[in-house]
Design a protein around this motif. Structure first.
Motif, short mmCIF file in Angstrom:
data_model
loop_
_atom_site.label_atom_id
_atom_site.label_comp_id
_atom_site.label_asym_id
_atom_site.label_seq_id
_atom_site.Cartn_x
_atom_site.Cartn_y
_atom_site.Cartn_z
N SER A 298 87.58 45.77 -35.96
CA SER A 298 88.54 45.03 -36.76
C SER A 298 87.80 44.53 -38.00
O SER A 298 86.65 44.91 -38.25
CB SER A 298 89.18 43.90 -35.96
OG SER A 298 88.20 43.11 -35.32
N GLU A 299 88.44 43.71 -38.80
CA GLU A 299 87.85 43.40 -40.10
C GLU A 299 86.48 42.76 -40.00
O GLU A 299 85.58 43.06 -40.81
CB GLU A 299 88.81 42.50 -40.89
CG GLU A 299 90.08 43.22 -41.30
CD GLU A 299 90.97 42.36 -42.17
OE1 GLU A 299 90.50 41.34 -42.70
OE2 GLU A 299 92.15 42.71 -42.32
N HIS A 300 86.29 41.85 -39.05
CA HIS A 300 85.02 41.14 -38.94
C HIS A 300 84.41 41.22 -37.55
O HIS A 300 83.52 40.42 -37.22
CB HIS A 300 85.20 39.67 -39.35
CG HIS A 300 85.61 39.51 -40.78
ND1 HIS A 300 84.76 39.71 -41.84
CD2 HIS A 300 86.83 39.21 -41.33
CE1 HIS A 300 85.40 39.51 -42.97
NE2 HIS A 300 86.66 39.21 -42.70
N HIS A 301 84.86 42.15 -36.73
CA HIS A 301 84.34 42.31 -35.37
C HIS A 301 84.08 43.79 -35.09
O HIS A 301 84.89 44.65 -35.47
CB HIS A 301 85.34 41.83 -34.31
CG HIS A 301 85.80 40.42 -34.45
ND1 HIS A 301 86.68 40.01 -35.43
CD2 HIS A 301 85.51 39.31 -33.71
CE1 HIS A 301 86.91 38.71 -35.30
NE2 HIS A 301 86.23 38.26 -34.26
N ALA A 302 82.96 44.06 -34.43
CA ALA A 302 82.70 45.38 -33.87
C ALA A 302 82.47 45.20 -32.37
O ALA A 302 81.56 44.46 -31.97
CB ALA A 302 81.48 46.02 -34.52
N THR A 303 83.29 45.84 -31.57
CA THR A 303 83.16 45.76 -30.12
C THR A 303 82.32 46.93 -29.64
O THR A 303 82.67 48.10 -29.89
CB THR A 303 84.53 45.78 -29.44
OG1 THR A 303 85.32 44.70 -29.94
CG2 THR A 303 84.40 45.65 -27.94
N VAL A 304 81.21 46.62 -28.97
CA VAL A 304 80.24 47.63 -28.58
C VAL A 304 80.21 47.74 -27.05
O VAL A 304 80.05 46.74 -26.36
CB VAL A 304 78.83 47.27 -29.09
CG1 VAL A 304 77.83 48.38 -28.73
CG2 VAL A 304 78.84 47.01 -30.59
N ARG A 305 80.34 48.96 -26.55
CA ARG A 305 80.13 49.23 -25.13
C ARG A 305 78.65 49.55 -24.96
O ARG A 305 78.15 50.53 -25.49
CB ARG A 305 80.99 50.39 -24.67
CG ARG A 305 80.93 50.68 -23.19
CD ARG A 305 81.68 49.65 -22.37
NE ARG A 305 83.11 49.66 -22.70
CZ ARG A 305 84.00 48.84 -22.14
NH1 ARG A 305 83.59 47.93 -21.26
NH2 ARG A 305 85.27 48.90 -22.47
#
Length: 357
Positions: A298-305
């Motif tokens: 998203s604009e200010h989040h990166a979700t990492v597995r």
């Protein structure tokens, strides 16, 4: 992994100058060994300091995407520029091109008789022209066998037709770069023959993309125009065109949330860009942890597995994210932080950021 504590805020784009210079040297030496001129596309980095390094490493000139990019690099001292785009020229843009042609060796792209006539009418005949052909990407460019028709119209308008160019953009797919390099070579050969049949000898036969630039094929090309090779990115990595040791650009990011095998970083689409090819396995990679994947952005989040077998960073720790598409990431920031090893050595302005006209 180095976290550069002297950088007091994240996210920030970091350029490893040692890897950058190695990438520049490898491409320049490869081109020279094959008798090809190197004219790198600076839309990837938009940075005067990197362009100077490319020229010092042996590049003949620079490729740009827009007139305003050309103006920025001409102001910085570059004297041989190719606008690799089928420009539609009106009076205002023509005046800018005429001014550029008065102070640098300028070449521009055309793909139609009407475009050639508009260029001559509004910009004069001081710039050389290359006819764009379609070598399989199906974006812009005429079929190779029609290159002579466009070249003839340009010549009749008083323009100096110096050759042909193409962009094999369909090389961006798993397993296809070798095939696309061969298709590009065949298209350039056919287009050159079309010009010769029209009585025009092409002195410039220009092509290349980063996935295909190091592939050796029999070709009539005289120059290469890769762009992303300076930095590498997650797309190039996934295509197998490079390895992780070739990645010069990354986003330094901080872990702001952690649970089980999921991390959230403060580097979202507003610094990484949102590009994700249909074949890509994520929205970016993590340097040093090849099995980690950015699964949401998203604009200010990166979700990492995060892979369970790798030590997981904790809250406040920093990681380096490899964007999927380096060109988009760079155009989102005002400056690049240059590092060598563990040391910050400078900050480079993205001088041509937003130069879209």
């Amino acid at each position: 992994m180095t976290s550069f504590p002297e950088l007091d805020a994240t996210p920030v784009l970091v350029v490893d100058t040692d890897i950058l210079d190695r990438n520049l040297t490898r491409m320049a030496e490869s081109a020279a060994a094959r008798g090809l001129a190197l004219r790198p596309h600076v839309k990837t980095h938009k940075c005067v300091e990197i362009a100077r390094r490319q020229l010092d490493a042996g590049a003949r000139g620079l490729t740009v995407a827009t007139v305003s990019e050309a103006e920025v690099f001409a102001d910085a001292g570059a004297d041989d520029l190719f606008v690799a785009y089928p420009l539609w020229v009106d009076a205002a843009r023509g005046a800018r091109l005429r001014a550029l042609a008065g102070r640098v060796r300028l070449t521009v792209g055309i793909e139609s008789a009407a475009g050639a006539r508009a260029l001559a009418a509004h910009a004069g005949t001081g710039a050389g022209v290359l006819v764009e052909i379609d070598s399989g990407h199906h974006r812009t460019g005429v079929p190779p066998e029609r290159a002579g028709d466009v070249a003839t119209a340009a010549r009749d308008a008083g323009l100096d037709v110096v050759g042909i160019f193409t962009f094999p953009g369909h090389s961006y797919g798993p397993g296809v770069p070798p095939r696309v390099a061969a298709e590009e070579s065949a298209a350039l050969t056919a287009a050159a023959a079309s010009l010769r049949a029209a009585g025009i000898e092409p002195s410039v036969i220009s092509g290349g993309s980063s996935p295909t630039a190091l592939i050796e094929v029999r070709t009539d090309a005289t120059e290469l125009r890769p762009g992303v090779y300076v930095f590498g990115d997650a797309q190039q990595l996934e295509l197998g065109a490079i390895t992780e040791r070739d990645i010069a650009l990354s986003a330094l990011a901080t872990v702001v949330s952690a649970r089980d095998d999921v991390l959230v970083l403060d580097a979202g689409s507003k610094i990484l860009g949102a590009d994700r090819a249909p074949w890509a396995t994520g929205y970016g990679r993590i340097l040093g942890t090849p099995d980690a994947r950015i699964v949401a952005l998203s604009e200010h989040h990166a979700t990492v597995r995060w892979p369970t077998e790798s030590p997981r960073p904790g809250l406040g720790d920093r990681v380096r994210v490899v964007p999927n598409h380096a060109c988009n990431a760079v155009n989102l920031v005002d400056e690049l932080v240059a590092v060598s090893g563990d040391v910050v050595v400078g900050k480079w302005a993205v001088a041509a950021r937003g130069c879209n006209t």
